[in-house]
Each structure stands twice: as C-alpha cells, then as structure tokens.
Design an enzyme around this catalytic site. Structure first.
Site, PDB file in Angstrom:
ATOM      1  N   CYS A 199       9.830   3.281  -0.819  1.00 26.84           N
ATOM      2  CA  CYS A 199       9.593   2.132  -1.688  1.00 26.84           C
ATOM      3  C   CYS A 199      10.070   2.420  -3.114  1.00 26.84           C
ATOM      4  O   CYS A 199      11.273   2.442  -3.342  1.00 26.84           O
ATOM      5  CB  CYS A 199       8.131   1.697  -1.618  1.00 26.84           C
ATOM      6  SG  CYS A 199       7.932  -0.041  -2.038  1.00 26.84           S
ATOM      7  N   HIS A 228       7.208   1.137   4.042  1.00 27.56           N
ATOM      8  CA  HIS A 228       6.282   2.283   4.033  1.00 27.56           C
ATOM      9  C   HIS A 228       6.053   2.796   5.456  1.00 27.56           C
ATOM     10  O   HIS A 228       5.107   2.365   6.122  1.00 27.56           O
ATOM     11  CB  HIS A 228       4.930   1.862   3.444  1.00 27.56           C
ATOM     12  CG  HIS A 228       4.970   1.575   1.985  1.00 27.56           C
ATOM     13  ND1 HIS A 228       4.676   2.517   1.034  1.00 27.56           N
ATOM     14  CD2 HIS A 228       5.286   0.449   1.315  1.00 27.56           C
ATOM     15  CE1 HIS A 228       4.795   1.982  -0.166  1.00 27.56           C
ATOM     16  NE2 HIS A 228       5.162   0.723  -0.024  1.00 27.56           N
ATOM     17  N   GLU A 283       4.828   5.471   6.412  1.00 23.04           N
ATOM     18  CA  GLU A 283       3.616   6.296   6.539  1.00 23.04           C
ATOM     19  C   GLU A 283       2.441   5.518   7.147  1.00 23.04           C
ATOM     20  O   GLU A 283       1.568   6.095   7.777  1.00 23.04           O
ATOM     21  CB  GLU A 283       3.213   6.898   5.178  1.00 23.04           C
ATOM     22  CG  GLU A 283       2.687   5.926   4.106  1.00 23.04           C
ATOM     23  CD  GLU A 283       3.779   5.259   3.291  1.00 23.04           C
ATOM     24  OE1 GLU A 283       4.947   5.237   3.742  1.00 23.04           O
ATOM     25  OE2 GLU A 283       3.472   4.731   2.198  1.00 23.04           O
TER      26      GLU A 283
HETATM   27  N1  GLN Z   1       6.989  -1.134  -7.950  1.00 25.26           N
HETATM   28  C1  GLN Z   1       7.946  -1.333  -6.906  1.00 25.26           C
HETATM   29  C2  GLN Z   1       7.996  -2.763  -6.429  1.00 25.26           C
HETATM   30  O1  GLN Z   1       7.069  -3.502  -6.669  1.00 25.26           O
HETATM   31  C3  GLN Z   1       7.669  -0.398  -5.751  1.00 25.26           C
HETATM   32  C4  GLN Z   1       6.440  -0.761  -5.003  1.00 25.26           C
HETATM   33  C5  GLN Z   1       5.974   0.330  -4.100  1.00 25.26           C
HETATM   34  O2  GLN Z   1       6.436   1.469  -4.201  1.00 25.26           O
HETATM   35  N2  GLN Z   1       5.012   0.063  -3.231  1.00 25.26           N
HETATM   36  O3  GLN Z   1       8.920  -3.157  -5.784  1.00 25.26           O
END
Ligand code: GLN
Length: 538
Positions: A382, A508, A510
């Site tokens: 992310c 994600h 994970e």
């Molecule tokens: N801040 C970034 C976004 O909103 C990454 C978000 C995250 O890592 N969950 O896209």
C-alpha cells in the site's frame, strides 16, 4: 440443532489476550467438527475502527466487505480459517445508530425509547443474526473492555437476558482474568479474579469457565481456590500461561479438557479432536531450521500490535519454509541514525507496510532505495508500494521532487495522486477504497507464480493510487506493473525487473494470510530473504 453462544468477557485489566482466548476456543470447537463463527463487541462509541489511531488500538483490520475492524477479527479469521463480515463487529456507535434510525423512522410507535429494552433488544438481535447468517452451531462473542466499565453494562445486561431466554445449555460465559504473582513468596494471587467475578455477578451473570492468565502455569492451590470462591467446577478453571506462540493456546485449552467440558455443558457430542494439522503447523513454528531477518520500517513501532497481520503472515510463511522470521523493527523517523543504518545492512529482506501521513516517508524512501540498489529482497504494501514508485521516479527517472500528493500537494511530479472518486470527499469514516477487489495479474509474472493464479482477490484500504500519467515512463525503465484492476485503470502490483525480489502491491495481502495458506507475497519475500542470507553467508 439450535444455536449456542459462548461469551468471552474480561476482568481485572485489559490486554489479557481475550481475543486469542476467544479465537482459540473457536479453533478447538471447530476441530471437533462444529460450525463456529466469532464476533467482537467493542463498547466504544466509534462506529467502526477505521478512524482509530493505531497507537491506541493497534492495526485496523480490513474484512472482505470493506469493514474496518478491530484487529481481533484478524485473529478469528486466522484461527477459524473463515472470512467474516461487518456484522461480526458490534460497537456502541453501531447499536445506538441503528436504534436512533428506527426511532426517526417512527418504528417505535410513540414509545419512550430506552436502554432497556430498546438498546438491549438491538444488541440481542445483532448477536443472534451473526449466528443465523453464518449457519453457525456456536457463536463466540468477545466482549471488549473490562467487566465493570460503564460502557459495557448494556451489553452484559443483554447477555444476561439472552442466557435466560436461550437456556443454560445454550448460552455460556467464559471469564478471562489475571492471576498475578507478588512478594517474596512468589505466590499466585487469586483475589483480583474473585473481585472481577463478583463484579460480573453484580450484573446477574455467573461465569461457567474461568480462564486464568498468568506468567507460569496455574498452580493447583490457586486453581482450587478460584473454583471454590467463584463457584465453578475445578475442571472449568483453565490455565493460560504466557505462550511462546499464540498458536499454542488452542493446544493448552484442549490439553486441560476445556473442549470436553464445553461440549458436555452445551450437551453436544464428544467427537474426537481434529487438531493434527494444527499441531504440524505449530511444530514448524516452534522448531524452525533456518532464520531470516526481515526489517520492518514503520511508524508505530512501540506498539507491536500496529502491524499484527504482517507479523502473523510472516509466521505463516516461515512455518511453510521451516524458517523463523526475526524482525528488525525500525521507527522510520530514526532510520538516519547510524545504528539503524547498520541494521539495513543486516536485513535479509525489507518490508514497508501501509501508512498515512508524511511523518517518516522520506526515511522509508531511503530504505526502498537501499533495497533496490543493493538487491535486498523488498516488499512494499500500500503506502510501501506508492513510495516505491516515488523512489523510482526520483532516482531512476530523475524527477527529483516526485512525490505523492498526500505529502506534497504542489509537487511537479505527482506520481501518486488521489483516486478520482476521492476528490471532493470530506468525510473520513469508511470512505476509502475498501475491501476485497479483483486484481488481474500478468501471466509469467512473479506474482502470478506465487499466487498460482492470474485472477486474485485481495483487500484494500487506500485513497491514493499510481497516477496514470506516469505509468509508461515508470515501466520503460523497468518497474513493471504486473497486476491491475479488471478495467486496467488501477495499478495494483509492480515488479522490478533484474532484481531478485522487489515487489510492491496496492492491496494488503497480510489480511488474508492463514496458518496453512500464507500470504503469497510474504512467502515470496521470506523465500527470497532465505536465498539472500545463504548467498551472503557463502
Ligand atoms: N495513505 C495511502 C493512501 O491512502 C496509503 C494507505 C495505506 O497504506 N493503507 O492511499
């Protein structure tokens, strides 16, 4: 068969591992062939966990349907090997929200709307709906907070009523407490347990089982004392000593006969336990043959829970590869300090997890650069994926001020920018791109190989994405987008050509890792880290 409910409450203090206790009870019951689901009640007023700071509450766990949940939902999913939904999370905010909505709709026909019965009825129906929807024979309900808190009272009252309505063999109370050791005698003290049971009784609830958390196994004398004072049979006092691995806890419970006790108490068949697979997995966790060091550069490193699902995913991946994953946990902002710099050289692999806000991003970019240039295995998740693109644009494409508009709205090279649908949104709660989304992966890519598929589904939580304007420029120089949304518009995975393992993903992975099915990209990182460390040793 009718539905059974097991409530897991906590006494004395918070942080006793009620989540692991609840998950483990679910695990041993499921191993006896029962259909089990689990839910969490959080008595705070927030509607969901999405707006909570990881410093206070640990990681925000994301479910398939996009619910931003307490991290215990992650434990339930991992221990029960199941996928849960937003119904499995109940907060005071949700309960009151639902009741107030009904009141505004005129559903209460002029009645005065009160905590009892309106709030308690709503709680009861939320609990039974979870079991009905899942078709579960047993629903585990973890009650967050500590018995005696003002905010948990309506929930305990609802449960007292449910016990009376459903009957003694269909509704059980498991109370988790702390048994501390004090003084020169090093005696295990049961008084706090006695007091918290008294608190529970004041709410009209008599526990059926006491799970006593302690540093060392519960001594016989302490067990008997708890049984006597708290009015539970000796075999229903269960010791939960500190464990080396959370995955030991179901075995602890099973070995003390808790599963048999619960089954008898619920008048269910005593089938033999099916924990063989679990024991094989646990054996691999406890006796690894190799070790790798994975560096995690994050923002909330004082709080181990902030990145819980990553640690668990690495545990699952490590078990599959007979490898113990040792974590080098670095607070991003201190990365420039000399000893953290030295740690970078020690790492066999580097993970940059998700995150929000500018603090520490420059140091994360430094770590990514180090991984790219020194061919250290790297996984960016992310925010980690977004920053890998920023780093690449800055140092390979020569766009010195490239950035995400999250951190620099004025940058001449907004390599990462707001998702189009996010522009104009003002509300923060539950408005990100959330939950399971399909991703199409290029055939022949490392990612496709690791997933063993070209169509995958992974959970998301973000507002920003790779700016389409830069896609071709980035790819030309060797950072290839090998995973995209089905319409081809959103970049989901990037792989660096000519590097042993350098992968970033917008989703994600994970969150979907399970003991026997590790998250593929974490597995890939551990595999690559193992090879890296062996190469280095030679
Ligand atoms: N801040 C970034 C976004 O909103 C990454 C978000 C995250 O890592 N969950 O896209």
């Amino acid at each position: 068969m009718g539905m059974k409910v097991i409530v897991v409450s906590g006494g004395v203090l918070s942080g006793l591992g009620k989540g692991i206790t609840s998950s483990s009870i679910g695990c041993v019951l499921k191993a006896r062939g029962l259909k089990v689901t689990a839910m969490k009640i959080d008595p705070y007023l927030n509607f969901d966990a999405g707006t909570l700071n990881p410093f206070e509450h640990g990681e925000v766990f994301v479910l398939d349907d996009g619910c931003e949940a307490d991290l215990d939902l992650g434990n339930y999913e991992r221990f029960l090997d199941t996928n849960l939904a937003s119904d499995n999370v109940v907060t005071t905010g949700k309960v009151y929200g639902a009741v107030i909505e009904k009141e505004r709709a005129g559903n209460f026909l002029g009645k005065t709307v009160q905590i009892i019965p309106h709030i308690t009825n709503e709680i009861k129906s939320m609990i039974s709906n979870v079991g009905i929807k899942a078709g579960a024979e047993v629903t585990i309900v973890e009650l967050g907070g500590t018995v005696g808190d003002i905010e948990s009272m309506p929930f305990l009252e609802a449960m007292r009523q449910m016990h009376a309505e459903m009957g003694h063999e269909n509704f059980l109370f498991v109370h988790t407490t702390l048994v501390p050791v004090l003084g020169t005698l090093q005696e295990q003290k049961t008084k706090p347990t006695q007091h918290s049971v008294r608190e529970l009784r004041a709410q009209g609830i008599q526990p059926d089982v006491i799970v006593a958390r302690s540093e060392k196994p519960l001594e016989d004398g302490a067990r008997r004392k708890i049984a006597l004072f708290c009015d539970v049979p000796v075999e229903a006092v269960v010791s939960a000593p500190d464990a080396k691995s959370i995955y030991q806890v179901p075995i602890f419970l099973e070995e003390q006969g808790l599963t048999d006790y619960l089954l008898k108490r619920m008048k269910l068949d005593l089938k033999p336990d099916g924990l063989e697979d679990w024991k094989v997995f646990l054996g691999k966790v406890m006796k690894p043959k190799h070790e790798v060091k994975i560096m995690l550069v994050g923002k909330y490193m004082d709080q181990r829970d902030s990145y819980m699902s990553h640690y668990e995913a690495f545990t699952h991946a490590g078990a599959m590869l007979d490898t113990s994953v040792k974590f080098l946990r670095v607070e991003a902002e201190s990365l420039s300090k000399a000893d953290n710099r030295a740690l970078l050289k020690e790492a066999d692999g580097i993970l940059i997890p998700g995150g929000f806000g500018v603090r520490g991003t420059e140091e994360k970019i430094d770590a990514i650069r180090f991984a790219r240039e020194n061919k250290v295995p790297f996984l960016g998740v992310c925010l980690g994926f977004q920053l890998a693109n920023v780093e690449f644009a800055r140092h390979v494409l020569g766009m010195a001020d490239a950035n995400s508009t999250e951190f620099d709205a004025q940058t001449a090279h907004p390599v990462v920018d707001f998702l189009p649908e996010q522009k104009g949104l003002t509300k923060k709660g539950a408005t990100m791109r959330l939950g399971a989304q399909p991703v199409l992966v290029d055939e022949g890519s490392r990612t496709a190989e690791l997933y063993g598929a070209t169509e995958i589904s992974e959970r998301h939580r973000h507002r920003y994405e790779i700016n389409p304007h830069y896609i071709d420029m980035i790819q030309e120089k060797g950072l290839k987008f090998t995973g995209r949304s089905p319409d081809g518009k959103r970049m989901e995975v990037a792989e660096l050509q000519g590097h042993p393992y350098f992968i970033g993903c917008q989703f994600h992975p994970e969150f979907k890792s399970r003991p026997k099915r590790p998250a593929p990209l974490h597995l890939g990182l551990v595999k690559a880290a193992l090879e890296f460390s062996q190469r280095r040793a030679r």
